[in-house]
Design a protein around this motif. Structure first.
Motif, PDB file in Angstrom:
ATOM      1  N   THR A  70     -42.055-111.969 -10.964  1.00 40.47           N
ATOM      2  CA  THR A  70     -41.141-113.059 -11.303  1.00 40.47           C
ATOM      3  C   THR A  70     -41.737-114.368 -10.816  1.00 40.47           C
ATOM      4  O   THR A  70     -42.477-114.416  -9.842  1.00 40.47           O
ATOM      5  CB  THR A  70     -39.767-112.842 -10.648  1.00 40.47           C
ATOM      6  N   GLY A  71     -41.457-115.412 -11.512  1.00 40.68           N
ATOM      7  CA  GLY A  71     -41.996-116.724 -11.136  1.00 40.68           C
ATOM      8  C   GLY A  71     -42.530-117.439 -12.352  1.00 40.68           C
ATOM      9  O   GLY A  71     -42.316-117.035 -13.493  1.00 40.68           O
ATOM     10  N   LEU A  72     -43.256-118.476 -12.105  1.00 40.27           N
ATOM     11  CA  LEU A  72     -43.758-119.313 -13.190  1.00 40.27           C
ATOM     12  C   LEU A  72     -45.228-119.035 -13.467  1.00 40.27           C
ATOM     13  O   LEU A  72     -46.051-119.942 -13.510  1.00 40.27           O
ATOM     14  CB  LEU A  72     -43.548-120.784 -12.844  1.00 40.27           C
ATOM     15  N   LEU A  73     -45.590-117.774 -13.657  1.00 44.74           N
ATOM     16  CA  LEU A  73     -46.968-117.430 -14.013  1.00 44.74           C
ATOM     17  C   LEU A  73     -47.155-117.598 -15.512  1.00 44.74           C
ATOM     18  O   LEU A  73     -46.311-117.187 -16.307  1.00 44.74           O
ATOM     19  CB  LEU A  73     -47.294-115.992 -13.613  1.00 44.74           C
ATOM     20  N   SER A  74     -48.272-118.178 -15.898  1.00 42.86           N
ATOM     21  CA  SER A  74     -48.569-118.345 -17.320  1.00 42.86           C
ATOM     22  C   SER A  74     -49.069-117.015 -17.888  1.00 42.86           C
ATOM     23  O   SER A  74     -49.494-116.117 -17.152  1.00 42.86           O
ATOM     24  CB  SER A  74     -49.636-119.425 -17.507  1.00 42.86           C
ATOM     25  N   VAL A  75     -49.031-116.889 -19.201  1.00 46.55           N
ATOM     26  CA  VAL A  75     -49.528-115.665 -19.848  1.00 46.55           C
ATOM     27  C   VAL A  75     -51.026-115.470 -19.576  1.00 46.55           C
ATOM     28  O   VAL A  75     -51.447-114.358 -19.274  1.00 46.55           O
ATOM     29  CB  VAL A  75     -49.208-115.669 -21.362  1.00 46.55           C
ATOM     30  N   PRO A  76     -51.876-116.509 -19.605  1.00 45.60           N
ATOM     31  CA  PRO A  76     -53.286-116.290 -19.242  1.00 45.60           C
ATOM     32  C   PRO A  76     -53.449-115.749 -17.815  1.00 45.60           C
ATOM     33  O   PRO A  76     -54.289-114.898 -17.556  1.00 45.60           O
ATOM     34  CB  PRO A  76     -53.914-117.675 -19.388  1.00 45.60           C
ATOM     35  N   ARG A  77     -52.636-116.231 -16.876  1.00 45.75           N
ATOM     36  CA  ARG A  77     -52.700-115.720 -15.510  1.00 45.75           C
ATOM     37  C   ARG A  77     -52.262-114.256 -15.466  1.00 45.75           C
ATOM     38  O   ARG A  77     -52.844-113.436 -14.759  1.00 45.75           O
ATOM     39  CB  ARG A  77     -51.820-116.580 -14.605  1.00 45.75           C
ATOM     40  N   LEU A  78     -51.256-113.891 -16.247  1.00 44.96           N
ATOM     41  CA  LEU A  78     -50.811-112.494 -16.329  1.00 44.96           C
ATOM     42  C   LEU A  78     -51.893-111.619 -16.965  1.00 44.96           C
ATOM     43  O   LEU A  78     -52.058-110.461 -16.584  1.00 44.96           O
ATOM     44  CB  LEU A  78     -49.491-112.397 -17.103  1.00 44.96           C
ATOM     45  N   GLU A  79     -52.632-112.159 -17.935  1.00 47.40           N
ATOM     46  CA  GLU A  79     -53.748-111.420 -18.533  1.00 47.40           C
ATOM     47  C   GLU A  79     -54.806-111.108 -17.475  1.00 47.40           C
ATOM     48  O   GLU A  79     -55.365-110.012 -17.441  1.00 47.40           O
ATOM     49  CB  GLU A  79     -54.381-112.221 -19.672  1.00 47.40           C
ATOM     50  N   LEU A  80     -55.082-112.053 -16.591  1.00 50.07           N
ATOM     51  CA  LEU A  80     -56.032-111.816 -15.502  1.00 50.07           C
ATOM     52  C   LEU A  80     -55.506-110.743 -14.548  1.00 50.07           C
ATOM     53  O   LEU A  80     -56.266-109.909 -14.061  1.00 50.07           O
ATOM     54  CB  LEU A  80     -56.314-113.108 -14.739  1.00 50.07           C
ATOM     55  N   LEU A  81     -54.208-110.751 -14.303  1.00 53.81           N
ATOM     56  CA  LEU A  81     -53.600-109.717 -13.470  1.00 53.81           C
ATOM     57  C   LEU A  81     -53.753-108.351 -14.118  1.00 53.81           C
ATOM     58  O   LEU A  81     -54.063-107.356 -13.448  1.00 53.81           O
ATOM     59  CB  LEU A  81     -52.123-110.038 -13.238  1.00 53.81           C
ATOM     60  N   ALA A  82     -53.574-108.267 -15.439  1.00 54.46           N
ATOM     61  CA  ALA A  82     -53.749-106.995 -16.153  1.00 54.46           C
ATOM     62  C   ALA A  82     -55.200-106.537 -16.103  1.00 54.46           C
ATOM     63  O   ALA A  82     -55.482-105.342 -15.930  1.00 54.46           O
ATOM     64  CB  ALA A  82     -53.297-107.137 -17.614  1.00 54.46           C
ATOM     65  N   ALA A  83     -56.148-107.485 -16.224  1.00 50.20           N
ATOM     66  CA  ALA A  83     -57.570-107.118 -16.154  1.00 50.20           C
ATOM     67  C   ALA A  83     -57.909-106.587 -14.773  1.00 50.20           C
ATOM     68  O   ALA A  83     -58.637-105.603 -14.649  1.00 50.20           O
ATOM     69  CB  ALA A  83     -58.436-108.334 -16.485  1.00 50.20           C
ATOM     70  N   ARG A  84     -57.389-107.227 -13.739  1.00 52.56           N
ATOM     71  CA  ARG A  84     -57.639-106.738 -12.380  1.00 52.56           C
ATOM     72  C   ARG A  84     -57.029-105.342 -12.201  1.00 52.56           C
ATOM     73  O   ARG A  84     -57.635-104.471 -11.577  1.00 52.56           O
ATOM     74  CB  ARG A  84     -57.039-107.698 -11.362  1.00 52.56           C
ATOM     75  N   GLY A  85     -55.880-105.096 -12.776  1.00 52.17           N
ATOM     76  CA  GLY A  85     -55.252-103.779 -12.695  1.00 52.17           C
ATOM     77  C   GLY A  85     -56.029-102.717 -13.455  1.00 52.17           C
ATOM     78  O   GLY A  85     -55.980-101.537 -13.117  1.00 52.17           O
ATOM     79  N   ALA A  86     -56.759-103.140 -14.490  1.00 48.08           N
ATOM     80  CA  ALA A  86     -57.539-102.173 -15.268  1.00 48.08           C
ATOM     81  C   ALA A  86     -58.723-101.648 -14.488  1.00 48.08           C
ATOM     82  O   ALA A  86     -59.171-100.525 -14.713  1.00 48.08           O
ATOM     83  CB  ALA A  86     -58.022-102.819 -16.562  1.00 48.08           C
ATOM     84  N   ILE A  87     -59.231-102.429 -13.539  1.00 44.85           N
ATOM     85  CA  ILE A  87     -60.427-101.999 -12.808  1.00 44.85           C
ATOM     86  C   ILE A  87     -60.166-101.612 -11.366  1.00 44.85           C
ATOM     87  O   ILE A  87     -61.070-101.200 -10.666  1.00 44.85           O
ATOM     88  CB  ILE A  87     -61.523-103.084 -12.860  1.00 44.85           C
ATOM     89  N   GLY A  88     -58.931-101.743 -10.914  1.00 37.75           N
ATOM     90  CA  GLY A  88     -58.637-101.376  -9.532  1.00 37.75           C
ATOM     91  C   GLY A  88     -57.155-101.425  -9.243  1.00 37.75           C
ATOM     92  O   GLY A  88     -56.347-101.677 -10.131  1.00 37.75           O
ATOM     93  N   PRO A  89     -56.792-101.196  -7.989  1.00 40.47           N
ATOM     94  CA  PRO A  89     -55.366-101.212  -7.639  1.00 40.47           C
ATOM     95  C   PRO A  89     -54.780-102.611  -7.760  1.00 40.47           C
ATOM     96  O   PRO A  89     -55.457-103.604  -7.527  1.00 40.47           O
ATOM     97  CB  PRO A  89     -55.339-100.740  -6.190  1.00 40.47           C
ATOM     98  N   VAL A  90     -53.520-102.657  -8.140  1.00 36.54           N
ATOM     99  CA  VAL A  90     -52.822-103.939  -8.295  1.00 36.54           C
ATOM    100  C   VAL A  90     -51.931-104.140  -7.096  1.00 36.54           C
ATOM    101  O   VAL A  90     -51.257-103.282  -6.665  1.00 36.54           O
ATOM    102  CB  VAL A  90     -51.994-103.978  -9.592  1.00 36.54           C
TER     103      VAL A  90
END
Length: 70
Positions: free
Chosen positions: A50-70
């Motif tokens: 929750t918060g004011l994260l942009s969709v590009p920032r969320l995409e980076l979060l998803a990429a980090r989750g794809a290669i390791g623990p989130v």
């Protein structure tokens, strides 16, 4: 372990995000002379923070989750 008839192995990582969730999936494709075999290796998803994260920032979060623990 490589099957004896397989010509090639392809590993595919896909991730995506929206304002409500982030997700990632990893799968393998064994290529044979007469076709291919696809196998899901790993998939995970979670609610977006929750918060004011942009969709590009969320995409980076998803990429980090794809290669390791989130």
């Amino acid at each position: 372990v490589r099957p004896p008839q397989a010509a090639d192995l392809i590993i595919i990582v896909f991730f995506d995000a929206s304002k409500s969730a982030v997700a990632a999936v990893i799968y393998s494709v064994w290529v044979y002379p007469g076709g291919h075999h696809v196998c899901l290796l790993c998939a995970k998803s979670k609610l977006a923070p929750t918060g004011l994260l942009s969709v590009p920032r969320l995409e980076l979060l998803a990429a980090r989750g794809a290669i390791g623990p989130v």
